[in-house]
Design a protein around this motif. Structure first.
Motif, mmCIF file in Angstrom:
data_model
loop_
_atom_site.group_PDB
_atom_site.id
_atom_site.type_symbol
_atom_site.label_atom_id
_atom_site.label_comp_id
_atom_site.label_asym_id
_atom_site.label_seq_id
_atom_site.Cartn_x
_atom_site.Cartn_y
_atom_site.Cartn_z
ATOM 1 N N GLY A 196 0.789 -1.219 0.000
ATOM 2 C CA GLY A 196 0.000 0.000 0.000
ATOM 3 C C GLY A 196 0.821 1.269 0.000
ATOM 4 N N GLU A 197 1.888 1.309 0.791
ATOM 5 C CA GLU A 197 2.688 2.533 0.880
ATOM 6 C C GLU A 197 3.407 2.830 -0.429
ATOM 7 N N THR A 198 3.930 1.795 -1.060
ATOM 8 C CA THR A 198 4.599 1.996 -2.344
ATOM 9 C C THR A 198 3.597 2.399 -3.421
ATOM 10 N N ALA A 199 2.396 1.832 -3.387
ATOM 11 C CA ALA A 199 1.357 2.207 -4.347
ATOM 12 C C ALA A 199 0.985 3.672 -4.189
ATOM 13 N N ALA A 200 0.821 4.107 -2.944
ATOM 14 C CA ALA A 200 0.483 5.508 -2.696
ATOM 15 C C ALA A 200 1.604 6.427 -3.167
ATOM 16 N N ALA A 201 2.855 6.046 -2.903
ATOM 17 C CA ALA A 201 3.998 6.856 -3.325
ATOM 18 C C ALA A 201 4.085 6.921 -4.851
ATOM 19 N N ALA A 202 3.824 5.792 -5.514
ATOM 20 C CA ALA A 202 3.853 5.770 -6.983
ATOM 21 C C ALA A 202 2.762 6.655 -7.556
ATOM 22 N N SER A 203 1.597 6.639 -6.931
ATOM 23 C CA SER A 203 0.500 7.494 -7.368
ATOM 24 C C SER A 203 0.880 8.964 -7.232
#
Length: 226
Positions: A196-203
């Motif tokens: 989740g954290e990496t997905a949010a950062a990528a977004s």
């Protein structure tokens, strides 16, 4: 402008006209500040003045059209401060949705997102910017639905016309297709890993880059117009 003629076999005439005129504005056929003369639009679209007026009023609610004293309806100009605010809102909502989607992602959802990503990549490869916009919107719909962030999705959809207008600016940037594909695939990889954290950062990274490109394109438009 014969390509604006309406195919009357599918949706209602008003819906078809709305789709066609919205698309013409979003994709830059009508430039910011251009007058939208009812009689001319009636002839170009092959519909009545009543339909044109209804559609123009609707596009005004979407932020694509504005009415100017002694000029009438024009294509709304893109205000850099409002553009910045749209991207700020997108960053907050989409990062939150990306995180939740990663935490909830099912194999079926990942397959659905992968399928949409393939369509986006194919559209970029073919230079079909209309399909890029259509499939990109479908990707975000699936991500928000998979995250169960339906209220956030409704907020984003209320801005979709303006978001797509900005997307049309950014995807026209040379080399943007390859760059965007990398950014979005990084997001999808994180969703598939349930990170989740990496997905949010990528977004957030993707939105930051698109914001930079959009504001630069607007500045170049203003410079050419002056």
């Amino acid at each position: 402008m014969s390509d604006l003629k309406i195919d009357r076999t599918a949706k209602t005439l008003r819906e078809l006209t709305l789709d066609k005129l919205r698309g013409a504005i979003v994709q830059g056929y009508f430039k910011p500040g251009a007058r939208l003369v009812e009689r001319t639009l009636c002839d170009e679209l092959g519909v009545s003045r009543t339909v044109v007026r209804e559609v123009l009023r609707h596009l005004e609610t979407e932020g694509l059209v504005e009415t100017v004293a002694r000029q009438g309806p024009i294509v709304a100009r893109l205000d850099p401060s409002q553009v910045g605010e749209i991207y700020e809102l997108r960053s907050l909502l989409e990062a939150n949705a990306a995180r939740a989607c990663a935490e909830r992602a099912t194999p079926d959802l990942v397959l659905r997102l992968r399928d949409v990503r393939r369509k986006i990549e194919a559209a970029f490869a073919e230079g079909d910017m209309r399909d890029v916009l259509i499939h990109t919107e479908a990707f975000y719909d699936a991500m928000f639905e998979g995250a169960d962030k339906l209220v956030s999705l409704s907020v984003v959809k209320s801005l979709n016309a303006r978001i797509n207008r900005l997307r049309a600016l950014t995807i026209a940037t040379p080399g943007r297709g390859e760059e965007s594909n990398r950014e979005m695939n990084a997001l999808l990889d994180a969703i598939e890993r349930h990170d989740g954290e990496t997905a949010a950062a990528a977004s957030c990274a993707h939105i930051k880059r698109t914001s930079e490109l959009a504001l630069r394109a607007l500045a170049e438009q203003e410079a050419r117009a002056s």
